[in-house]
Every structure is written in C-alpha cells, then in structure tokens.
Design an enzyme around this catalytic site. Structure first.
Site, mmCIF file in Angstrom:
data_model
loop_
_atom_site.group_PDB
_atom_site.id
_atom_site.type_symbol
_atom_site.label_atom_id
_atom_site.label_comp_id
_atom_site.label_asym_id
_atom_site.label_seq_id
_atom_site.Cartn_x
_atom_site.Cartn_y
_atom_site.Cartn_z
ATOM 1 N N THR A 110 14.669 1.135 -9.088
ATOM 2 C CA THR A 110 13.883 0.182 -9.540
ATOM 3 C C THR A 110 12.705 0.015 -8.651
ATOM 4 O OG1 THR A 110 14.879 -1.430 -7.955
ATOM 5 C CG2 THR A 110 16.067 -1.208 -10.160
ATOM 6 N N ASP A 202 6.192 9.838 2.796
ATOM 7 C CA ASP A 202 7.200 8.675 3.286
ATOM 8 C C ASP A 202 6.941 8.478 4.653
ATOM 9 O OD1 ASP A 202 10.396 7.415 2.210
ATOM 10 O OD2 ASP A 202 9.619 7.325 4.201
HETATM 11 C C1 PRP Z 1 8.063 1.913 2.568
HETATM 12 C C2 PRP Z 1 6.876 1.120 3.125
HETATM 13 C C3 PRP Z 1 7.023 -0.110 2.634
HETATM 14 C C4 PRP Z 1 7.388 0.117 1.059
HETATM 15 C C5 PRP Z 1 6.224 -0.114 0.523
HETATM 16 O O1 PRP Z 1 9.155 1.597 3.016
HETATM 17 O O2 PRP Z 1 6.992 1.090 4.545
HETATM 18 O O3 PRP Z 1 7.960 -1.154 3.113
HETATM 19 O O4 PRP Z 1 7.955 1.192 1.061
HETATM 20 O O5 PRP Z 1 6.556 0.276 -1.100
HETATM 21 P P1 PRP Z 1 6.197 -0.912 -2.263
HETATM 22 O O6 PRP Z 1 4.778 -1.522 -1.802
HETATM 23 O O7 PRP Z 1 6.490 -0.403 -3.375
HETATM 24 O O8 PRP Z 1 7.181 -2.074 -1.840
HETATM 25 P P2 PRP Z 1 10.755 2.041 2.528
HETATM 26 O O9 PRP Z 1 11.150 1.017 1.223
HETATM 27 O O10 PRP Z 1 10.674 3.482 1.952
HETATM 28 O O11 PRP Z 1 11.789 1.904 3.630
HETATM 29 P P3 PRP Z 1 11.603 2.585 5.100
HETATM 30 O O12 PRP Z 1 10.709 1.976 6.069
HETATM 31 O O13 PRP Z 1 12.965 1.919 5.615
HETATM 32 O O14 PRP Z 1 11.583 3.691 5.085
HETATM 33 N N1 URA Z 2 6.444 4.106 0.834
HETATM 34 C C1 URA Z 2 6.156 5.269 1.573
HETATM 35 O O1 URA Z 2 6.523 5.379 2.568
HETATM 36 N N2 URA Z 2 5.052 6.276 1.210
HETATM 37 C C2 URA Z 2 4.713 5.762 -0.125
HETATM 38 O O2 URA Z 2 3.763 6.691 -0.755
HETATM 39 C C3 URA Z 2 5.004 4.802 -0.735
HETATM 40 C C4 URA Z 2 5.894 3.963 -0.486
#
Ligand code: PRP
Ligand code: URA
Length: 214
Positions: A110, A202
């Site tokens: 989502t 990521d």
């Molecule tokens: C990533 C990033 C943000 C989020 C950004 O975290 O560090 O928190 O995605 O995406 P958005 O603007 O669409 O919400 P992730 O959910 O991958 O978690 P992680 O840091 O645990 O890998």
């Molecule tokens: N979270 C990440 O870590 N990378 C992206 O490009 C978007 C969300």
C-alpha cells in the site's frame, strides 16, 4: 525552490560531491554509512541556521567576553530504521540534544506507513524537533511522523532528508506548510514501486547490508 517555498535544497559543493558517492551502486555499506553521517552533519549545520542562542560569558586567557550558547532544547527524531544513521552526526553538532526514536515502515503493497515503535515521553520536552530520515518518497512516513510530533505537543518541527521526491515534498507541504524541509537533493520522480528516481535505492538496506545479495 520556487515551487516549494519551505524546501531548502543544499547547494554546498561538499554535499554534492558526497551525494554522488552515496548514490553510486558500487558504494558498500561501510562507506555508505560514513557518507550518510557526513552529509547529515552538513545538512544539520544548515538547518540550525535559525536556532535560538543565548549569551554566555566566556573567560578567554586574555579577557571576559560575551559568547553564545544554543538556547533551543533540541529533540532529534530518527525514523527507524534508516534515520538511525543520521543521529551521530547530529549529536556531534548538538551534543545536548535528546533523541526520541520513532519506528515506521512503509507497507510494500500500500506504501502506507505503519508505526511499530514510539519512544516519545508523555509530553513535549523540547523547543525544536528535527525529524531525521534519509528518504522522502511518497511523504507518507514523514507526514505520519509530523502528526505524531504535533499531537505530542511539538510546535517547531523541521524535516531533514538526504533525498526527496517532488511527490513527497508536495504531500508534506500540503498537510504541514509550517514544517521546513532540508534536503541534499530534490530528485525527478517516484517509480511505480514508490522508489525515488534516480535516488539511491533502499536507504535502510544499503546502510545495514540487508539488501539482495545477487
Ligand atoms: C524508507 C525511508 C522512509 C520511507 C520513505 O523506510 O527510510 O522512512 O521509506 O517512504 P515514504 O516517503 O513513501 O513514506 P522503509 O519503510 O523502507 O523502512 P526501513 O527504514 O526500516 O528500511
Ligand atoms: N525508501 C527508500 O529507502 N528509498 C526510496 O527510494 C524510497 C523509499
């Protein structure tokens, strides 16, 4: 940025140089973590430009003078897990800052944020909150973090990201026009999976070595 009044995109050559290394797919986790830390320090330095100071008398070896001290009580709010890599640099800049951890992950299907950890005390104990997260993609996680902080009683909030997508900046600014955003780069767009393009992939996986091994 004319399109986004509260968005501050760094133009510092050191930031641009380090950001290109950070994006490079051959950069391994140890160097990636070092770069996250170094760029965070530089962004934090810029974001603190309007922090409040108070006078502090200092006795130099030659005489007494009026020095300054940081008067704002600062709360650092890293969004787990990728925001963790930004904390040490900020604490170097602001050693007396408090650190409040907030756990949010993005549901891969989502793209909505899911809160799983919240270490904020019952009420706000700081003057200025800096939300730390390397990536501002859809803006869902940042908006959720800002809402948590506002409900907690925070009145001055800044968002610090390494890379933002226009979609995310728009979403955050529509919901929270009072929150300035400091970034090292504003990228082109999101792809169909919600990743920032050209981005860096990521941010959590690249810091912690948890990505695909192929
Ligand atoms: C990533 C990033 C943000 C989020 C950004 O975290 O560090 O928190 O995605 O995406 P958005 O603007 O669409 O919400 P992730 O959910 O991958 O978690 P992680 O840091 O645990 O890998
Ligand atoms: N979270 C990440 O870590 N990378 C992206 O490009 C978007 C969300």
């Amino acid at each position: 940025m004319d399109d986004f009044p509260g968005l501050h995109v760094s133009s510092h050559p050191a930031v641009l140089h380090k950001l290109a290394l950070l994006r490079d797919e051959t950069t391994k986790p140890p160097q990636f973590r070092a770069l996250v830390r170094e760029i965070s320090w530089l962004l934090g330095y810029e974001a603190l430009l309007d922090a409040r100071i108070a006078s502090r008398p200092v006795t130099t070896p030659l005489e007494v003078m009026e020095g300054a001290r940081l008067a704002d009580r600062i709360g650092l709010v890293p969004i787990l897990r990728a925001g963790l890599g930004m904390v040490d640099a900020m604490l170097e800049l602001m050693p007396t800052a408090q650190v409040w951890h907030l756990g949010l992950f993005r549901d891969e299907r989502t793209l909505r944020p899911v809160e799983y950890y919240n270490k904020l005390p019952d009420s706000a104990t700081v003057d200025l909150c800096l939300i730390l997260d390397p990536m501002l993609a859809t803006g869902g996680s940042a908006s959720a973090a800002i809402e948590v902080l506002k409900n907690w009683g925070a009145t001055r909030i800044k968002l610090i990201n390494l890379i933002a997508a226009p979609e995310g900046v728009r979403t955050v600014q529509r919901a929270h026009p009072d929150v300035p955003i400091h970034v090292a780069a504003l990228d082109r767009q999101l792809n169909e999976k919600g990743y920032i393009m050209p981005g860096l992939g990521d941010a959590g996986d690249r810091q912690f070595g948890t990505g695909r091994s192929d």
